[in-house]
Enzyme design. Structure first.
Site, PDB file in Angstrom:
ATOM      1  N   GLU A 468      -0.585  -1.937  70.074  1.00 21.27           N
ATOM      2  CA  GLU A 468      -2.031  -2.018  69.852  1.00 21.27           C
ATOM      3  C   GLU A 468      -2.725  -3.131  70.630  1.00 21.27           C
ATOM      4  O   GLU A 468      -3.953  -3.227  70.575  1.00 21.27           O
ATOM      5  CB  GLU A 468      -2.309  -2.156  68.350  1.00 21.27           C
ATOM      6  CG  GLU A 468      -1.994  -0.874  67.597  1.00 21.27           C
ATOM      7  CD  GLU A 468      -2.111  -1.040  66.093  1.00 21.27           C
ATOM      8  OE1 GLU A 468      -2.598  -0.106  65.446  1.00 21.27           O
ATOM      9  OE2 GLU A 468      -1.717  -2.101  65.566  1.00 21.27           O
ATOM     10  N   GLU A 612       4.757  -8.697  56.914  1.00 21.31           N
ATOM     11  CA  GLU A 612       4.586  -7.873  58.106  1.00 21.31           C
ATOM     12  C   GLU A 612       5.159  -8.538  59.350  1.00 21.31           C
ATOM     13  O   GLU A 612       5.734  -7.877  60.208  1.00 21.31           O
ATOM     14  CB  GLU A 612       3.098  -7.566  58.310  1.00 21.31           C
ATOM     15  CG  GLU A 612       2.828  -6.652  59.482  1.00 21.31           C
ATOM     16  CD  GLU A 612       1.379  -6.221  59.569  1.00 21.31           C
ATOM     17  OE1 GLU A 612       1.067  -5.372  60.417  1.00 21.31           O
ATOM     18  OE2 GLU A 612       0.549  -6.734  58.790  1.00 21.31           O
TER      19      GLU A 612
END
Length: 676
Positions: A468, A612
């Protein structure tokens, strides 16, 4: 040309847990400023632990969204805290300061969370709570008080509305029957826009005969909080036990949530504690019939059980719900559904429990019409699934994030997931009724999405890559390869069903380019020039896609891109892909390096919950857990999803693992093993 080279160092964190027990994670030291709760969930209700006695950090209800807060898009809502409780002993309220020798323990096999502590020389207290697996909207807390001296306890169940809710209504009712009195503490409130009615109810379960039960008193404190309480004298040496059962449901789940919350609570009361726990344990025993056993690495065994436990906890058979990146562990990512489901969590769930995975595909099928409207609004045909999805299936990405309009690979991920469900189950009826509509509509999208500039040049321009950090680029490797796979699988599905496929699908698939550098390394996108990458992209062409299959090419791509992953700020799944590929290449030691690097630096105290990113503090990251479990199943275990079902290919274990056994695989519940 500037190149960015990064080396991945494995950082080991000392957390206060038991590394030996494969099923129990315990903690005895608590820093309230550095405490990251662990979740008990049943695929519908998630309960997140807190370091203070009788407190719960969050109660999260799947499928309950409303518009408020971040980004003008829908968000998960905090639900009523069903298990908030107060315990007074001899008139003194018990909090963290009064509790000594405190221990908290998650039993993953039974999906129960227990806290125990001493209160001076007066009592030992223990309580265990469950998000009951067999009852989707119901939770249970079982409390035990052992008196060291003669004491009097006062216990209160407190119902408080979360701040974001409005128009709170509180109710108390007693239903008297010849053999039982049911005291119902009930609350309802509207979600921030008034869209949903959220309701919760709970009751005490006593072990005494009806006429000996303590008297329950209701108190109204303010508009947002009320409680019910009882008093009981306990003699020295006596153990007194009681429970709280509660239910939470919204108008998103039921047309009459207020009455249904009370009905569910009454049902739990009349079932009784023993039967509730018995059926809960049986449901979890059935889930654990599909398990992973690692011989020779006790800490890895415990950690993998934790990952599996969370994946099982965040999903539920018979629904059309799909987990967000943080599952039911909190409000992270607004509870939205991303590619995190289809590419990272879903394959592991599909291999071990196809009936759970079916709910995740059903979620997309029921939102297929919304995806078609999304494609229409962008000038495309077929179905274009949103990058962030919630209740309705419309695009829910905040407008400042370019992923919403541009991260198109999500549509291929959904199509591939539908195909894989058929591959594992071989269910042709499902393929015809649910899989084919998804596959054909997503294939139509890609046929309209490409720009046809010549043979071998059906370009896919202006996308956000799977990596991304690469925004608005052309011919992204993963997007292009996933689109090709989607088109191929739609064509195969048509042939299985006796339907004539659109000939243009394979024409498009055969002309979508996969770019390469002069030395043969796959190029991430048209303008990629060796920059650092946020997450796996090119390496996904080798797994889970089969675009790059030559072992030399796989290794070449690995060796190039593994040096371009920074040591911070990247998600756990990237290293999991490296693990899978090195294990399949026969390099067990390098695979083990990446296996540890995928999650150990991401762990948070005191229960080794995964964040994460390395050093991150937003657990529980179910996406990472899904990727890592895949690295065990498909990497070290060599499992492979094929059109004929699940097979096993050659792989390698780390030297310190004696064996890896995967049981309960696929509809036939097969067992696969790898040994050193």
């Amino acid at each position: 040309m500037i190149k960015y080279f990064f080396t991945a160092a494995v950082v080991f964190i000392c957390l206060h847990t038991s590394a030996q027990d494969p099923w129990k994670i315990s903690a005895t030291q608590f820093d309230t400023k550095n405490y990251y709760g662990i979740t008990v969930a049943n695929g519908m209700i998630g309960i997140v632990s807190a370091p203070e006695p009788f407190k719960v950090k969050d109660v999260v209800l799947a499928g309950a969204y409303d518009l408020y807060g971040r980004g003008r898009v829908s968000n998960f809502l905090r639900s009523f805290n069903l298990l908030n409780m107060r315990l007074d002993i001899d008139g003194r309220s018990i909090g963290a300061a009064e509790a000594s020798n405190m221990k908290q323990e998650l039993d993953m096999q039974k999906a129960s969370f227990t806290t125990s502590f001493d209160y001076g020389d007066k009592a030992t207290v223990s309580y265990t709570y469950y998000s009951l697996r067999h009852l989707p909207y119901t939770v249970l807390m079982d409390v035990s008080v052992t008196a060291k001296k003669n004491i009097t306890i006062n216990s209160a169940s407190v119902m408080e509305a979360p701040d974001a809710l409005k128009d709170v209504q509180n109710y108390y009712n007693e239903i008297d029957r010849p053999h039982v009195t049911i005291s119902l503490l009930t609350s309802s409130a509207k979600s921030p826009t008034g869209k949903l009615l959220m309701c919760a109810s709970n009751t005490f379960l006593f072990s005494e005969h009806h006429r000996q039960e303590p008297r329950v008193i209701h108190e109204m404190w303010d508009n947002n909080m009320h409680l019910m309480k009882f008093t009981r004298a306990i003699k020295a040496g006596e153990t007194y036990r009681f429970s709280i059962a509660g239910s939470s449901i919204t108008s998103a789940h039921h047309d009459d949530p207020l009455n249904e919350a009370e009905r569910a609570t009454i049902f739990a009361k009349l079932e009784g504690r023993e039967r509730l726990i018995q059926f809960h344990n049986k449901a979890w025993n059935d889930l654990w019939s599909s398990d992973i056993t690692i011989e020779g690495d006790p800490q890895a065994q415990q950690d993998v059980h934790s990952m599996l436990y969370h994946l099982y906890s965040f999903t539920r058979e018979g629904t059309a719900l799909s987990p967000s990146p943080m599952g039911l562990s909190g409000l992270g990512y607004n509870g939205h559904v991303f590619w995190d489901t289809e590419l990272w969590m879903y394959p592991a769930i599909l291999v071990l429990h196809p009936e759970l995975a079916k709910s995740l595909v059903e979620y997309r099928f029921q939102r297929l019409d919304a995806a078609k409207r999304n494609a229409f609004s962008k000038g495309f045909k077929g179905a274009m699934f949103p990058w962030e999805s919630a209740e309705t299936g419309v695009e829910e990405t905040p407008v400042w994030a370019l992923s919403g309009p541009f991260e198109h690979h999500i549509t291929a991920c959904v199509g591939i997931a539908a195909w894989n469900y058929y591959c594992v189950t071989q269910d042709k009826n499902w393929l015809r009724e649910k899989g084919w509509p998804i596959l054909s509509a997503t294939a139509d999208f890609w046929a309209s999405r490409v720009e046809r500039t010549g043979p071998g040049q059906y370009d896919i321009k202006n996308v956000v890559a799977a990596d991304e950090w690469a925004e608005n680029v052309d011919n992204n490797a993963f997007t292009n390869a996933a689109a090709k796979a989607n088109l191929q699988f739609a064509t195969e599905a048509a042939k299985i069903l006796g339907i004539s496929p659109d000939n243009d699908w394979m024409n498009v698939a055969n002309n979508i380019p996969i770019l390469r550098f002069p030395d043969g390394v796959t190029k991430e996108h048209a303008t990629y020039n060796g920059e650092g990458i946020k997450q796996a992209d090119v390496n996904l062409l080798s797994y889970p896609l089969k675009e790059v299959t030559d072992p030399k090419a796989i290794r070449k791509d690995l060796e190039y891109y593994e040096t371009r992953v920074p040591n911070e700020g990247t998600p756990a799944m990237t290293q999991a892909v490296f693990t899978t590929l090195y294990a399949r290449l026969g390099d067990g030691e390098k695979a083990y390096h990446w296996f540890k690097d995928a999650y150990i630096p991401n762990l948070n105290p005191p229960f080794r919950v995964i964040a994460e990113t390395k050093g991150g503090t937003n657990p529980y990251f179910a996406t990472g857990a899904g990727g890592i479990v895949q690295s065990i199943l498909m990497g070290f275990g060599g499992l492979e999803i094929t059109p004929k079902g699940i097979i096993q290919i050659k792989s390698a274990l780390p030297k310190n693992w004696k064996s890896l056994t995967i049981k309960g695989v696929g509809p036939e519940k097969k067992t696969f093993a790898v040994r050193n």
